[in-house]
Design an enzyme around this catalytic site. Structure first.
Site, PDB file in Angstrom:
ATOM      1  N   HIS A 290       0.724  -1.006  -0.020  1.00  0.00           N
ATOM      2  CA  HIS A 290       0.057   0.041  -0.102  1.00  0.00           C
ATOM      3  C   HIS A 290       0.877   1.214   0.110  1.00  0.00           C
ATOM      4  O   HIS A 290       0.774   2.152  -0.648  1.00  0.00           O
ATOM      5  CB  HIS A 290      -1.164   0.058   1.328  1.00  0.00           C
ATOM      6  CG  HIS A 290      -1.854   1.199   1.195  1.00  0.00           C
ATOM      7  ND1 HIS A 290      -3.089   1.043   0.789  1.00  0.00           N
ATOM      8  CD2 HIS A 290      -1.658   2.393   1.885  1.00  0.00           C
ATOM      9  CE1 HIS A 290      -3.665   2.243   1.141  1.00  0.00           C
ATOM     10  NE2 HIS A 290      -2.988   3.151   1.553  1.00  0.00           N
ATOM     11  N   GLU A 294       1.161   3.875  -3.473  1.00  0.00           N
ATOM     12  CA  GLU A 294       0.761   5.017  -3.481  1.00  0.00           C
ATOM     13  C   GLU A 294       2.083   6.401  -3.637  1.00  0.00           C
ATOM     14  O   GLU A 294       1.688   7.151  -4.249  1.00  0.00           O
ATOM     15  CB  GLU A 294       0.140   5.612  -1.961  1.00  0.00           C
ATOM     16  CG  GLU A 294      -1.187   4.842  -1.754  1.00  0.00           C
ATOM     17  CD  GLU A 294      -2.318   5.341  -2.615  1.00  0.00           C
ATOM     18  OE1 GLU A 294      -2.142   6.340  -3.210  1.00  0.00           O
ATOM     19  OE2 GLU A 294      -3.294   4.582  -2.828  1.00  0.00           O
ATOM     20  N   LYS A 297       2.665   6.021  -7.423  1.00  0.00           N
ATOM     21  CA  LYS A 297       1.816   6.473  -8.271  1.00  0.00           C
ATOM     22  C   LYS A 297       2.023   8.330  -8.326  1.00  0.00           C
ATOM     23  O   LYS A 297       1.800   8.716  -9.432  1.00  0.00           O
ATOM     24  CB  LYS A 297       0.336   6.551  -7.698  1.00  0.00           C
ATOM     25  CG  LYS A 297      -0.381   5.382  -8.055  1.00  0.00           C
ATOM     26  CD  LYS A 297      -1.976   5.270  -7.806  1.00  0.00           C
ATOM     27  CE  LYS A 297      -2.331   5.754  -6.683  1.00  0.00           C
ATOM     28  NZ  LYS A 297      -3.765   5.634  -6.536  1.00  0.00           N
ATOM     29  N   ASN A 298       2.195   8.865  -7.132  1.00  0.00           N
ATOM     30  CA  ASN A 298       2.509  10.129  -7.158  1.00  0.00           C
ATOM     31  C   ASN A 298       3.726  10.592  -7.894  1.00  0.00           C
ATOM     32  O   ASN A 298       3.497  11.540  -8.683  1.00  0.00           O
ATOM     33  CB  ASN A 298       2.600  10.736  -5.640  1.00  0.00           C
ATOM     34  CG  ASN A 298       1.412  10.572  -4.996  1.00  0.00           C
ATOM     35  OD1 ASN A 298       0.286  10.719  -5.536  1.00  0.00           O
ATOM     36  ND2 ASN A 298       1.429  10.713  -3.770  1.00  0.00           N
TER      37      ASN A 298
END
Length: 434
Positions: A290, A294, A297-298
C-alpha cells in the site's frame, strides 16, 4: 345546552389534545416537545449530538469499555500467537480487545462538528462500529466449539462490514465540505483540524481491527494464508521484491492514463548483516505494498507530466537496513512541491494534484479505471500504515526539481508494537481545543 354539558365537552377536547401532543420524559436528549421545557435549565459542557442516541444500557457498556486500555501487540507477539496459540486463547483475547479498541472511537463520533455528524454516511459508519461492538460482546466467556466457529463467522462479517469504511467516511467529509461551500460557510481551521484528528484515529483503529481479525481468520478461522506466512505476516518479507511488485502495478496504471511510465533505478544496502544479503524482515507485506504503490503513483504522475518538457527521468529508489531500522527513499524529478503546499500533503481531501473539488470527486467516482490522483487519502493512509508498527513516512521537496519520500520501518520485530489510539478523559478536551 346546559353549562355542565359545555364544561364536559370542553374538558373532553382538552384531554384529546393533550393525548395527541408529544409527552415530555424529562430527558432533553429524547424530548419531542418543542420548545423543550427543560431548555435553559442546564448549561451543557458538550455540544448536542445529531447521531441517533444509543440505548442507555448500550451507552453504559460503551462508556465502561472506553475506560479500559487496549493492549498493543508487537510483530513478535503476532508471530508467537500465530505459531503457538490455540483458537480459544485468541477468542478470549479478541472478544474483549476489539470492543475495547472500538469503545473510545464510538464516543468520539459525538465530538465531531455537527455538520459532519448529520451526514448519512458518517452515521452509517458509527452504526457499523456499534454493531461490531455489540456482536462480539454477545459471545460467552467460556466458549464451546460451536461458539468458536460462530466467532470466526462473526469476524468474517466484521471484516466485510468495515471494508468500505474509508470510502464512506471520505464521502461524508466531501459532502460536508460541499455543503459548507454551497451555504457560503468557511471551512475554518478548527473544523479541519478536528476532522483530521478524528480520521487519523478512525483509520488507525480500522488498520488495527483488520490486523486482529485477519490474524485470527488466517491462523484459526480457515482462511488460507500465503505460503511462508504466519497469518498476514511474512517472517522473511523481501523489501526489494515488494518495491518491484508495487512499481509494476503503478507502472501499468500509469500506462493506462499516459501511455508511458518512468523507469526505475534501485539500489539496496544491508548494513545489518552483509552488503550482498537481501533485505528481509518480519512484516505485513500488504502494508508495504500500500505504501509503495501510493508513493509510486504520485512520483510517476509528476514525472510523466513534467517529461512533456523534455526527456523522462528515472525514479530512484534506495533501501538501507541497519540493526534498528529499514529506510526506503523514493526520489523523482517531477518538479517538486511548492513550500507553501507542503503542510497540506497529509491532509485528507487534498491530493498531490491539488485540493479536491466536486468535479474531481465526481470524475473519480465515475472513472472505469483507478485514478492517478484520487481523493487525497493515499499519503495520509500510507503514513498511518507506516506508523502502525512504529515506523513513519515523510516527504521533502525541492520545488522546481523533485521530491524525496522517506519510509522508515523498524527492523527488529520485538521493537515494533502497534501504535493505536487510546481514549482518555482528555480526548474530548483535544477536540474542543482544535
Amino acid at each position: 345546552m346546559r353549562f355542565s354539558q359545555i364544561r364536559f365537552f370542553a374538558s373532553s377536547i382538552a384531554r384529546l389534545e393533550a393525548t395527541s401532543k408529544p409527552t415530555c420524559d424529562l430527558n432533553p436528549v429524547c424530548c419531542k416537545v418543542v420548545p423543550c421545557c427543560m431548555k435553559g435549565l442546564i448549561n451543557y459542557s458538550s455540544q448536542p449530538a445529531l447521531l441517533c442516541a444509543m440505548e442507555p444500557s448500550v451507552w453504559s457498556t460503551v462508556v465502561k469499555y472506553s475506560k479500559y486500555r487496549p493492549i498493543p501487540l508487537s510483530i513478535e507477539n503476532f508471530l508467537h500467537h500465530g505459531e503457538e496459540a490455540i483458537p480459544r486463547v485468541s477468542y478470549n483475547f479478541l472478544r474483549r480487545e476489539i470492543p475495547t479498541r472500538l469503545a473510545g472511537l464510538l464516543l468520539e463520533f459525538s465530538f465531531l462538528p455537527p455538520i459532519l455528524q448529520k451526514q448519512t454516511a458518517i452515521q452509517a459508519v458509527r452504526d457499523e462500529h456499534l454493531e461490531t461492538f455489540q456482536d462480539l460482546l454477545a459471545f460467552p466467556n467460556n466458549a464451546s466449539d460451536a461458539d468458536l466457529e460462530s466467532f470466526s463467522e462473526a469476524l468474517t462479517n466484521t471484516r466485510l462490514r468495515h471494508s468500505d469504511t474509508v470510502q464512506k467516511t471520505a464521502e461524508a467529509v466531501m459532502e460536508m465540505k460541499f455543503e459548507m461551500i454551497d451555504q457560503k460557510l468557511e471551512v475554518d481551521q478548527g473544523i479541519e483540524t478536528a476532522v483530521q484528528y478524528f480520521l487519523d484515529r478512525l483509520y488507525m483503529t480500522k488498520i488495527s481491527l483488520s490486523m486482529l481479525t485477519n490474524q485470527h481468520l488466517y491462523v484459526h478461522g480457515g482462511n488460507i494464508a500465503k505460503p511462508r506466512h504466519v497469518g498476514q505476516i511474512d517472517p522473511h518479507c523481501d523489501v526489494v521484491a515488494e518495491i518491484r511488485r508495487a512499481y509494476s502495478k503503478a507502472a501499468r496504471l500509469c500506462d493506462q492514463h499516459y501511455g508511458t511510465h518512468p523507469e526505475i533505478k534501485l539500489v539496496s544496502s544491508n548494513r545489518a548483516e552483509a552488503s550482498d544479503v537481501p533485505i528481509r524482515f518480519a512484516y505485513v507485506s500488504s502494508h508495504l505494498h500500500h505504501m509503495f504503490f501510493e508513493v509510486f503513483k504520485n512520483s510517476m504522475r509528476a514525472t510523466v507530466e513534467r517529461s512533456k518538457e523534455g526527456n523522462m527521468a528515472k525514479l530512484e529508489v534506495r533501501v538501507s537496513k541497519t540493526d534498528t531500522d529499514i529506510t526506503i527513499k523514493i526520489s523523482d524529478l517531477g518538479g517538486g512541491i511548492p513550500r507553501s503546499q507542503m503542510s497540506n500533503l497529509f491532509k485528507y481531501m487534498y491530493t498531490s494534484a491539488g485540493r479536491v473539488g466536486k468535479a474531481h470527486a465526481d470524475a473519480v467516482k465515475s472513472s472505469s479505471i483507478p485514478p492517478m490522483a484520487g481523493l487525497g487519502y493515499g499519503l495520509p493512509l500510507s503514513r498511518l500504515y507506516a506508523r502502525y508498527f512504529q515506523g513513519d513516512l515523510d516527504i521533502s521537496s525541492m520545488h522546481g526539481v523533485g521530491t524525496d519520500c522517506f519510509i522508515y520501518l523498524r527492523s527488529m520485530q520485538q521493537k515494533a508494537p502497534e501504535q493505536i489510539p487510546v481514549f482518555s478523559k482528555n480526548t474530548s478536551k483535544k477536540y474542543r481545543e482544535k
